[in-house]
Design an enzyme around this catalytic site. Structure first.
Site, PDB file in Angstrom:
ATOM      1  N   LYS A  81       1.032  -1.360   0.065  1.00 55.65           N
ATOM      2  CA  LYS A  81      -0.322   0.040   0.137  1.00 55.65           C
ATOM      3  C   LYS A  81       0.792   1.127   0.209  1.00 55.65           C
ATOM      4  O   LYS A  81       0.293   2.348  -0.335  1.00 55.65           O
ATOM      5  CB  LYS A  81      -0.758  -0.588   1.354  1.00 55.65           C
ATOM      6  CG  LYS A  81      -2.454  -0.625   0.523  1.00 55.65           C
ATOM      7  CD  LYS A  81      -2.978  -1.332   1.912  1.00 55.65           C
ATOM      8  CE  LYS A  81      -4.473  -1.838   1.649  1.00 55.65           C
ATOM      9  NZ  LYS A  81      -3.990  -3.068   2.189  1.00 55.65           N
TER      10      LYS A  81
HETATM   11  C1  LIG Z   1      -4.404  -4.444   1.069  1.00 56.36           C
HETATM   12  C2  LIG Z   1      -3.752  -6.114   1.319  1.00 56.36           C
HETATM   13  C3  LIG Z   1      -4.069  -6.922   0.104  1.00 56.36           C
HETATM   14  C4  LIG Z   1      -5.347  -6.711  -0.244  1.00 56.36           C
HETATM   15  O1  LIG Z   1      -5.570  -5.539  -1.390  1.00 56.36           O
HETATM   16  P1  LIG Z   1      -6.521  -5.152  -2.709  1.00 56.36           P
HETATM   17  O2  LIG Z   1      -6.067  -4.190  -3.264  1.00 56.36           O
HETATM   18  O3  LIG Z   1      -7.304  -4.517  -1.278  1.00 56.36           O
HETATM   19  O4  LIG Z   1      -7.224  -6.934  -2.639  1.00 56.36           O
HETATM   20  C5  LIG Z   1      -3.153  -7.875   0.268  1.00 56.36           C
HETATM   21  N1  LIG Z   1      -2.456  -7.960   0.770  1.00 56.36           N
HETATM   22  C6  LIG Z   1      -2.079  -7.137   2.038  1.00 56.36           C
HETATM   23  C7  LIG Z   1      -0.643  -6.927   2.915  1.00 56.36           C
HETATM   24  C8  LIG Z   1      -2.333  -5.903   1.651  1.00 56.36           C
HETATM   25  O5  LIG Z   1      -2.261  -5.179   2.885  1.00 56.36           O
END
Ligand SMILES: *Cc1c(COP(=O)(O)O)cnc(C)c1O
Length: 464
Positions: free
Chosen positions: A113
């Site tokens: 993120k």
């Molecule tokens: C947010 C997150 C996901 C999922 O991603 P999306 O964009 O919601 O599909 C997967 N793995 C980790 C470690 C995350 O923080």
């Protein structure tokens, strides 16, 4: 480049107008009017670029109301080796022949993120300064989103963050990451309740329109288009690293929750990036795997939403999925509106033609699969992977084809989910040096009851 709502609203908006907004006025999500096409000559030109240069090229196709020199500076300031650990920013690691991990989690909070949120922080600061405005970001987190938002916004001018989280329920490492921040514009609010209570508070405050306007309340949730487009860049970067020439095809495997990450892969492919398969991996919360197997999208109630060892994928519905459905039904806004604003609230599900999938395949991974995959990867390659990446790798292996590199997106580092690593390997995960001893740092956090009024009073008192 103008943006439209997935539910067919007549408005057309520029990037900077939707940057600070959430949903479109009709409840839809914003998407570009059309996807800019990237031809072979452009791919050839992009192949040798550095990550910030590539980010500038991709973003320029979607942003026409920030001067090029400014956008370039923002990309250079965001994607640096100092922030992301390497000059590649998203280096590939080889596992067995034809299978790679793309490291997206070497940013400040060790989850993918950061890739989008770090850019968003710089875009917000730029746009707010240009308008002479301020923004108070109110959010709810169970871990990764909140810390990524705080590390992106800390110290930024014109922005304050009020981040609610369920008191005592995040992993000790995640709590330490967030609560040790000493920046005056970051406010950690530990709510006496569960994650749903935090989300309800954010909803209640956002629905109080007078309060929202007076205190300039905004969000940074995963439906923000700027976050999504930032993620498109690393699909191009992964492709260039996994191939030698632009005729070759690559598949990507993506551990998915809200469908944000993999939706960026869909956009990259719509632009012309030679992606063979997009492999969607879920944990026990298999809403999306069910859709790609059966054509039925069925949201879950909270009783059917499981707490798993890959908690960032514990979703009852996928908030970005509406974007994909918009393309799937031929960009028919009236149809999307009927599916999401009528059928889903009334019946809890809808069904689409099973064969219309845009080259997506899917699979599901369970706690036992995660343990086995983490163990196997460590024993064979000496590489420790986190629980979400393990879900991606498990499902990826079902779809590996000779001659087509399979790139698995590494979405977090194992240190964030230490308990499961200990269960799988009998030892603690590696800890990057900069996080040594963070659990012992002084904490800035305020515990509040699960009550929207109290949170509003806190915001009002800290907005001076
Ligand atoms: C947010 C997150 C996901 C999922 O991603 P999306 O964009 O919601 O599909 C997967 N793995 C980790 C470690 C995350 O923080």
């Amino acid at each position: 480049m103008l943006y439209v709502s997935t539910r067919g609203h007549a408005d057309r908006k520029h990037f900077s107008e939707i940057l600070l907004e959430g949903l479109a006025p009709d409840g839809g999500l914003y998407l570009p009017e059309s996807y800019p096409k990237v031809d072979a000559a452009t791919l050839a030109k992009w192949r040798p670029l550095s990550y910030p240069q590539l980010a500038f090229e991709v973003l320029s196709l979607y942003i026409d109301d920030i001067p090029a020199a400014d956008l370039k500076r923002i990309c250079e300031k965001t994607y640096t080796p100092a922030v992301f650990g390497t000059k590649e920013i998203v280096p590939l690691k080889k596992l067995e022949e034809g299978v790679y991990l793309e490291a997206l989690s070497n940013g400040p909070t060790l989850a993918f993120k950061d890739m989008a949120m770090q850019l968003l922080g710089n875009l917000f600061e730029y746009e707010l300064a240009r308008r002479g405005e301020e923004l108070n970001i109110l959010g709810a987190t169970s871990g990764d989103t909140g810390s990524a938002a705080e590390y992106a916004m800390k110290g930024k001018k014109g922005v304050r963050v009020f981040m609610t989280s369920p008191n005592g329920r995040m992993s000790p490492f995640q709590q330490a990451q967030m609560f040790s921040l000493q920046d005056a514009n970051i406010h950690n609010l530990a709510i006496e309740g569960v994650f749903d209570d935090c989300q309800d508070i954010v909803k209640a405050v956002s629905n109080d329109l007078a309060f929202k306007r007076k205190y300039r309340i905004g969000t940074v949730n995963s439906i923000n288009w700027a976050r999504l487009v930032a993620q498109v860049v690393y699909y191009f970067a992964g492709y260039f690293q996994a191939t030698k020439a632009n005729g070759e095809r690559v598949s990507f495997a993506v551990p998915s929750g809200n469908f944000g990450n993999i939706c960026a892969g869909h956009v990259a492919r719509m632009m012309g990036l030679p992606i063979d398969k997009l492999v969607l991996a879920t944990n026990e919360n298999d809403v999306l795997d069910e859709f790609f197997r059966t054509g039925v999208y069925r949201v879950r109630g909270s009783a059917d939403t499981h707490e798993t060892s890959s908690p960032s994928m514990d979703i009852s519905k996928a908030s970005n999925f509406e974007r994909f459905v918009f393309d799937l039904v031929g960009r028919d806004g009236a149809k999307v509106k009927k599916l999401f604003a009528e059928d889903l609230p009334a019946k809890g599900q809808f069904e689409l033609a099973r064969d219309a999938k845009f080259g997506f395949v899917s699979g599901k991974s369970t706690h036992a699969d995660r343990l086995a995959t983490i163990r196997d990867t460590y024993e064979r390659f000496g590489i420790m992977i986190d629980t979400h990446t393990a879900d991606g790798l498990k499902v990826a292996r079902q779809y590996v084809q000779p001659g087509i590199p399979m790139v698995v997106l590494e979405t977090a580092l194992p240190i964030k989910f230490a308990a499961t690593i200990v269960e799988a390997l009998g030892r603690e995960p590696e800890r990057p040096a900069k996080f040594e001893g963070i659990e012992k740092l002084p904490r800035r956090v305020t515990v509040l009851p699960a009550d929207a009024k109290t949170v509003q009073e806190y915001i009002a008192a800290h907005c001076a």
